[in-house]
Design a protein around this motif. Sequence first.
Motif, PDB file in Angstrom:
ATOM      1  N   SER A  76      12.484  -3.132  78.054  1.00  0.00           N
ATOM      2  CA  SER A  76      11.642  -4.290  77.570  1.00  0.00           C
ATOM      3  C   SER A  76      12.864  -5.512  77.692  1.00  0.00           C
ATOM      4  CB  SER A  76      11.192  -4.345  75.984  1.00  0.00           C
ATOM      5  OG  SER A  76      12.267  -4.493  75.129  1.00  0.00           O
ATOM      6  N   LYS A  77      14.100  -5.285  77.537  1.00  0.00           N
ATOM      7  CA  LYS A  77      15.010  -6.410  77.759  1.00  0.00           C
ATOM      8  C   LYS A  77      15.390  -6.917  79.324  1.00  0.00           C
ATOM      9  CE  LYS A  77      15.598  -6.330  73.246  1.00  0.00           C
ATOM     10  NZ  LYS A  77      16.657  -6.313  72.479  1.00  0.00           N
ATOM     11  N   ALA A  78      15.247  -5.599  79.897  1.00  0.00           N
ATOM     12  CA  ALA A  78      15.348  -5.847  81.443  1.00  0.00           C
ATOM     13  C   ALA A  78      14.125  -6.583  82.039  1.00  0.00           C
ATOM     14  CB  ALA A  78      15.470  -4.711  82.259  1.00  0.00           C
ATOM     15  N   MET A  79      12.933  -6.330  81.524  1.00  0.00           N
ATOM     16  CA  MET A  79      11.775  -7.193  81.765  1.00  0.00           C
ATOM     17  C   MET A  79      11.818  -8.511  81.553  1.00  0.00           C
ATOM     18  SD  MET A  79       7.947  -6.047  81.080  1.00  0.00           S
ATOM     19  CE  MET A  79       6.220  -6.503  82.263  1.00  0.00           C
ATOM     20  N   ALA A  80      12.241  -8.786  80.239  1.00  0.00           N
ATOM     21  CA  ALA A  80      12.415 -10.193  79.930  1.00  0.00           C
ATOM     22  C   ALA A  80      13.234 -11.093  80.656  1.00  0.00           C
ATOM     23  CB  ALA A  80      12.749 -10.337  78.154  1.00  0.00           C
ATOM     24  N   TYR A  81      14.479 -10.323  81.006  1.00  0.00           N
ATOM     25  CA  TYR A  81      15.525 -11.050  81.837  1.00  0.00           C
ATOM     26  C   TYR A  81      14.869 -11.283  83.008  1.00  0.00           C
ATOM     27  CZ  TYR A  81      20.139 -11.782  83.819  1.00  0.00           C
ATOM     28  OH  TYR A  81      21.061 -12.401  84.395  1.00  0.00           O
ATOM     29  N   ALA A  82      14.274 -10.449  83.453  1.00  0.00           N
ATOM     30  CA  ALA A  82      13.586 -10.700  85.001  1.00  0.00           C
ATOM     31  C   ALA A  82      12.477 -11.833  85.028  1.00  0.00           C
ATOM     32  CB  ALA A  82      12.892  -9.485  85.503  1.00  0.00           C
ATOM     33  N   MET A  83      11.858 -11.853  83.632  1.00  0.00           N
ATOM     34  CA  MET A  83      10.894 -13.000  83.406  1.00  0.00           C
ATOM     35  C   MET A  83      11.359 -14.479  83.256  1.00  0.00           C
ATOM     36  SD  MET A  83       8.226 -10.911  80.874  1.00  0.00           S
ATOM     37  CE  MET A  83       6.682 -10.048  81.593  1.00  0.00           C
ATOM     38  N   GLY A  84      12.618 -14.305  83.054  1.00  0.00           N
ATOM     39  CA  GLY A  84      13.260 -15.899  83.277  1.00  0.00           C
ATOM     40  C   GLY A  84      13.762 -16.256  81.866  1.00  0.00           C
ATOM     41  N   VAL A  86      11.398 -21.326  71.285  1.00  0.00           N
ATOM     42  CA  VAL A  86      10.552 -20.617  70.684  1.00  0.00           C
ATOM     43  C   VAL A  86      11.058 -19.072  70.551  1.00  0.00           C
ATOM     44  CG1 VAL A  86       8.663 -22.055  70.904  1.00  0.00           C
ATOM     45  CG2 VAL A  86       9.155 -20.438  72.660  1.00  0.00           C
ATOM     46  N   PHE A  87      10.607 -18.351  69.907  1.00  0.00           N
ATOM     47  CA  PHE A  87      10.954 -16.941  69.943  1.00  0.00           C
ATOM     48  C   PHE A  87       9.530 -16.405  70.199  1.00  0.00           C
ATOM     49  CE2 PHE A  87      14.246 -17.565  66.719  1.00  0.00           C
ATOM     50  CZ  PHE A  87      15.308 -16.580  67.261  1.00  0.00           C
ATOM     51  N   THR A  88       9.366 -15.669  71.215  1.00  0.00           N
ATOM     52  CA  THR A  88       7.891 -15.181  71.757  1.00  0.00           C
ATOM     53  C   THR A  88       8.147 -13.757  72.368  1.00  0.00           C
ATOM     54  OG1 THR A  88       6.274 -15.420  73.226  1.00  0.00           O
ATOM     55  CG2 THR A  88       8.382 -16.228  74.229  1.00  0.00           C
ATOM     56  N   ASP A  89       7.194 -13.210  72.122  1.00  0.00           N
ATOM     57  CA  ASP A  89       6.846 -11.556  72.599  1.00  0.00           C
ATOM     58  C   ASP A  89       6.350 -11.659  74.087  1.00  0.00           C
ATOM     59  OD1 ASP A  89       7.324 -11.144  70.002  1.00  0.00           O
ATOM     60  OD2 ASP A  89       5.367 -10.003  69.594  1.00  0.00           O
ATOM     61  N   PHE A  90       6.079 -13.042  74.469  1.00  0.00           N
ATOM     62  CA  PHE A  90       5.516 -13.008  75.794  1.00  0.00           C
ATOM     63  C   PHE A  90       6.454 -14.117  76.625  1.00  0.00           C
ATOM     64  CE2 PHE A  90       2.296 -11.211  73.274  1.00  0.00           C
ATOM     65  CZ  PHE A  90       1.683 -10.354  73.709  1.00  0.00           C
ATOM     66  N   PRO A  91       7.721 -13.695  76.943  1.00  0.00           N
ATOM     67  CA  PRO A  91       8.682 -14.711  77.688  1.00  0.00           C
ATOM     68  C   PRO A  91       8.192 -15.266  78.860  1.00  0.00           C
ATOM     69  CG  PRO A  91       9.555 -12.412  77.534  1.00  0.00           C
ATOM     70  CD  PRO A  91       8.252 -12.576  76.654  1.00  0.00           C
ATOM     71  N   ASP A  92       7.380 -14.431  79.756  1.00  0.00           N
ATOM     72  CA  ASP A  92       6.820 -14.862  80.860  1.00  0.00           C
ATOM     73  C   ASP A  92       5.967 -16.254  80.796  1.00  0.00           C
ATOM     74  OD1 ASP A  92       5.029 -13.256  79.832  1.00  0.00           O
ATOM     75  OD2 ASP A  92       3.926 -12.686  81.636  1.00  0.00           O
ATOM     76  N   LYS A  93       4.985 -16.150  79.640  1.00  0.00           N
ATOM     77  CA  LYS A  93       4.010 -17.107  79.299  1.00  0.00           C
ATOM     78  C   LYS A  93       4.954 -18.415  78.997  1.00  0.00           C
ATOM     79  CE  LYS A  93       0.570 -14.175  79.694  1.00  0.00           C
ATOM     80  NZ  LYS A  93       0.070 -14.086  81.085  1.00  0.00           N
ATOM     81  N   ALA A  94       6.016 -18.380  78.338  1.00  0.00           N
ATOM     82  CA  ALA A  94       6.700 -19.602  77.766  1.00  0.00           C
ATOM     83  C   ALA A  94       7.412 -20.168  78.954  1.00  0.00           C
ATOM     84  CB  ALA A  94       7.469 -19.141  76.657  1.00  0.00           C
ATOM     85  N   VAL A  95       8.035 -19.052  79.667  1.00  0.00           N
ATOM     86  CA  VAL A  95       8.802 -19.744  80.832  1.00  0.00           C
ATOM     87  C   VAL A  95       7.999 -20.513  81.725  1.00  0.00           C
ATOM     88  CG1 VAL A  95      10.110 -19.113  83.216  1.00  0.00           C
ATOM     89  CG2 VAL A  95      10.723 -17.978  80.699  1.00  0.00           C
ATOM     90  N   ASN A  96       6.846 -19.674  82.369  1.00  0.00           N
ATOM     91  CA  ASN A  96       5.841 -20.446  83.102  1.00  0.00           C
ATOM     92  C   ASN A  96       5.210 -21.625  82.485  1.00  0.00           C
ATOM     93  OD1 ASN A  96       6.042 -18.384  84.893  1.00  0.00           O
ATOM     94  ND2 ASN A  96       4.455 -17.071  84.408  1.00  0.00           N
TER      95      ASN A  96
END
Length: 349
Positions: free
Chosen positions: A57-65, A334-344
């Motif tokens: 889950s950390k690697a995925m968050a990293y790749a999501m930006g 923000v702390f978010t479980d959906f980092p891709d959405k916040a980055v986008n």
Amino acid sequence: MRTKIRPITIIGSLIMSLALVNTDIADAAEVADLWPGKIVVAHRGASGYLPEHTLESKAMAYAMGAQYLEQDVVMSKDEQLIVIHDTSLDRTTDVAEKFPGRSRADGRHYVIDFTMDELLTLNVTEGFSLQDDQPEQNYPRRFPMGKSTFKLHTLAQEIEMIQGMNYSTGRDVGIYPEIKSPGFHRQEGKDISKAIIAELKRYGYTSKADKVYVQTFEFDELKRVHDELLPAAGIELKLVQLIESSDEWMLTTEGIAEIARYADGLGPEKGSIINSESSPDNLLISNVVSEAHSHGLQVHPYTFRLDEGHIPVYARSFEHMLELFFINANVDGVFTDFPDKAVNYLKSR
Ligand code: G3P
Ligand code: CA
């Protein structure tokens, strides 16, 4: 007719794929340029998509930006720093099945009662609770409970993975460790804060310029980290005071001024910033952000989720909720479980 695949096509595709990967990583880094001072913290990793606090889950968050990845940290019996949210193992592992008879009187199996070797035998799963003795997934639309194989890991292992990805991508993603329940650890004879500070120093986090925020809910402990542990280690780190809604005094003018004496930021529950009683026509924004900013404190509220029932009635969508917090309320992250959405959201606004 069968299409003939020429080697040059394959190589070309590979180069294009690599270019895409590199472009995506560069784009992710641009969020910091587009929005200086605004950050996305991957809460327990990309926990909306993969079981929380797994390396996957950390690697995925990293790749999501995400600019920062969060680690909740708890200590094992043999004083290893384990990345896990709860002090007990029951919600996110198969401990009850693997170690019957090792629970305490309250029925829970505590991380602190197990050695690292024992912890490594456990499988990590999407969070669940027991309903009539049957496990029920807490977020039904997330990664299916019990599927695939995920393991616990140490803070050191996670830092090495993040620093390794920083090396291989050229990015500078930060860490955001939380000292979990320092009072509980003290009762058990362990100084978790001291151990975390030592580990951060060992991995080169030594100044406020470094990409790390250390957070905890316990007021006296964060003060102790600031007044005693950091000076004793000869380092300085950015500190964030987490605040539950029930800790009302910390959100008063006097409370914020007091926190500003030793912390660099506040991590309040998001309802302390925009009152959950707000409506689309009547947004109730508190003074917390403006008062914090007047003392030079950053504000990183938690937790932004898009699961059913987690978007407040005053917001039209997850992105609208982010807009209200980032723009109207002027929070710094923000702390978010959906980092891709916040980055986008930040990239496209
Ligand atoms: O640390 C910020 C946020 O994670 C606080 O809530 O309970 O998820 O650790 P919790
Ligand atoms: Ca946390």
